[in-house]
Scaffold this motif. Structure first.
Motif, short mmCIF file in Angstrom:
data_model
loop_
_atom_site.label_atom_id
_atom_site.label_comp_id
_atom_site.label_asym_id
_atom_site.label_seq_id
_atom_site.Cartn_x
_atom_site.Cartn_y
_atom_site.Cartn_z
N ILE A 47 0.85 -1.20 0.00
CA ILE A 47 0.00 0.00 0.00
C ILE A 47 0.88 1.25 0.00
O ILE A 47 0.68 2.17 -0.80
CB ILE A 47 -0.96 -0.01 1.21
N GLU A 48 1.86 1.28 0.90
CA GLU A 48 2.75 2.44 0.98
C GLU A 48 3.56 2.60 -0.30
O GLU A 48 3.75 3.72 -0.79
CB GLU A 48 3.67 2.31 2.20
N GLY A 49 4.04 1.48 -0.86
CA GLY A 49 4.79 1.53 -2.11
C GLY A 49 3.95 2.05 -3.26
O GLY A 49 4.40 2.87 -4.07
N ARG A 50 2.71 1.58 -3.34
CA ARG A 50 1.80 2.03 -4.40
C ARG A 50 1.53 3.53 -4.26
O ARG A 50 1.56 4.28 -5.23
CB ARG A 50 0.50 1.23 -4.34
N ASN A 51 1.26 3.97 -3.02
CA ASN A 51 0.98 5.39 -2.79
C ASN A 51 2.19 6.26 -3.14
O ASN A 51 2.05 7.31 -3.76
CB ASN A 51 0.56 5.64 -1.35
N HIS A 52 3.38 5.79 -2.74
CA HIS A 52 4.60 6.53 -3.05
C HIS A 52 4.81 6.59 -4.57
O HIS A 52 5.14 7.64 -5.12
CB HIS A 52 5.81 5.87 -2.38
N GLY A 53 4.58 5.47 -5.24
CA GLY A 53 4.73 5.42 -6.69
C GLY A 53 3.76 6.34 -7.41
O GLY A 53 4.13 7.04 -8.35
N MET A 54 2.51 6.36 -6.93
CA MET A 54 1.51 7.24 -7.57
C MET A 54 1.87 8.71 -7.36
O MET A 54 1.76 9.51 -8.28
CB MET A 54 0.11 6.95 -7.01
N LEU A 55 2.32 9.05 -6.16
CA LEU A 55 2.70 10.44 -5.88
C LEU A 55 3.89 10.85 -6.73
O LEU A 55 3.90 11.91 -7.34
CB LEU A 55 3.01 10.61 -4.39
N HIS A 56 4.91 9.98 -6.78
CA HIS A 56 6.11 10.28 -7.58
C HIS A 56 5.75 10.38 -9.06
O HIS A 56 6.21 11.28 -9.76
CB HIS A 56 7.17 9.19 -7.35
N GLY A 57 4.89 9.46 -9.52
CA GLY A 57 4.46 9.48 -10.92
C GLY A 57 3.69 10.75 -11.26
O GLY A 57 3.86 11.33 -12.33
N ALA A 58 2.83 11.18 -10.33
CA ALA A 58 2.04 12.40 -10.56
C ALA A 58 2.95 13.63 -10.64
O ALA A 58 2.76 14.50 -11.50
CB ALA A 58 1.02 12.58 -9.44
N LYS A 59 3.96 13.68 -9.77
CA LYS A 59 4.89 14.82 -9.80
C LYS A 59 5.69 14.83 -11.11
O LYS A 59 5.87 15.87 -11.72
CB LYS A 59 5.85 14.75 -8.61
N LEU A 60 6.17 13.66 -11.50
CA LEU A 60 6.93 13.55 -12.73
C LEU A 60 6.07 13.93 -13.94
O LEU A 60 6.50 14.66 -14.82
CB LEU A 60 7.47 12.13 -12.89
N SER A 61 4.84 13.47 -13.93
CA SER A 61 3.91 13.78 -15.01
C SER A 61 3.62 15.29 -15.09
O SER A 61 3.57 15.86 -16.16
CB SER A 61 2.62 12.99 -14.80
N ALA A 62 3.44 15.91 -13.93
CA ALA A 62 3.19 17.36 -13.90
C ALA A 62 4.39 18.12 -14.46
O ALA A 62 4.23 19.09 -15.21
CB ALA A 62 2.90 17.81 -12.47
N GLU A 63 5.59 17.66 -14.11
CA GLU A 63 6.80 18.33 -14.61
C GLU A 63 6.93 18.19 -16.12
O GLU A 63 7.18 19.17 -16.83
CB GLU A 63 8.04 17.75 -13.91
N VAL A 64 6.73 16.98 -16.64
CA VAL A 64 6.82 16.76 -18.08
C VAL A 64 5.74 17.57 -18.80
O VAL A 64 5.99 18.16 -19.85
CB VAL A 64 6.72 15.25 -18.42
N SER A 65 4.54 17.62 -18.23
CA SER A 65 3.45 18.40 -18.84
C SER A 65 3.79 19.88 -18.89
O SER A 65 3.47 20.57 -19.86
CB SER A 65 2.16 18.19 -18.05
N PHE A 66 4.42 20.37 -17.83
CA PHE A 66 4.86 21.77 -17.80
C PHE A 66 5.82 22.06 -18.96
O PHE A 66 5.67 23.03 -19.69
CB PHE A 66 5.53 22.08 -16.45
N TYR A 67 6.83 21.18 -19.12
CA TYR A 67 7.81 21.36 -20.20
C TYR A 67 7.14 21.26 -21.57
O TYR A 67 7.49 21.98 -22.49
CB TYR A 67 8.94 20.33 -20.10
N HIS A 68 6.18 20.35 -21.69
CA HIS A 68 5.48 20.19 -22.97
C HIS A 68 4.68 21.45 -23.31
O HIS A 68 4.73 21.94 -24.44
CB HIS A 68 4.56 18.96 -22.90
N GLY A 69 3.95 21.97 -22.33
CA GLY A 69 3.20 23.22 -22.55
C GLY A 69 4.12 24.38 -22.89
O GLY A 69 3.81 25.20 -23.76
N PHE A 70 5.25 24.45 -22.20
CA PHE A 70 6.25 25.48 -22.46
C PHE A 70 6.73 25.40 -23.92
O PHE A 70 6.77 26.41 -24.64
CB PHE A 70 7.43 25.29 -21.49
#
Length: 143
Positions: A41-64
């Motif tokens: 459970i903790e691993g899945r939650n950590h993975g989802m949070l890390h994935g969401a942050k990474l996705s937000a960063e890539v999306s920012f660069y893409h929009g830029f």
């Protein structure tokens, strides 16, 4: 009859020792199972949070990149064409990003290349853009 009483005492003593071992084994097994579930459970939650942050960063660069491509196209200026090529290169790197394979061994390496290219593009465009600063500003916003 003295032998029978001694035999009963030995059996009782053995059953007490065996019960202690059984409780220890059962407790270990239950603790291991519960710990494994909690770890998943903790691993899945950590993975989802890390994935969401990474996705937000890539999306920012893409929009830029998309925004600057729109701003720089349709020009004949050599300097601007060079800047456009760098922005297009950033966009191409983002298009090749391995979104669908979160266990890709080169994911972190690819992300570092995208960040490096982003910094290079910002320098060429003479703009100060920082994803971390952008995130800290947007955390205060609510929708």
């Amino acid at each position: 009859m003295a032998g029978v009483s001694h035999h009963v005492t030995d059996d009782l003593f053995d059953s007490i020792l065996m019960a202690d071992d059984r409780f220890h084994i059962d407790g270990y097994r239950e603790g291991f199972e519960e710990g494994s579930q909690q770890g998943m459970i903790e691993g899945r939650n950590h993975g989802m949070l890390h994935g969401a942050k990474l996705s937000a960063e890539v999306s920012f660069y893409h929009g830029f990149a998309l925004t600057w491509q729109c701003l720089l196209r349709n020009t004949e200026d050599v300097k601007t064409r060079k800047r456009l090529k760098a922005v297009e290169s950033l966009g191409a790197m983002i298009q090749k990003f391995p979104y669908d394979d979160p266990q890709n061994e080169s994911l972190q390496e690819h992300m570092e290349r995208v960040r490096s290219k982003f910094r290079q593009v910002c320098s060429l465009l003479s703009v100060a853009a920082d994803f971390q600063e952008y995130m800290s500003r947007s955390e205060g916003m609510s929708f």
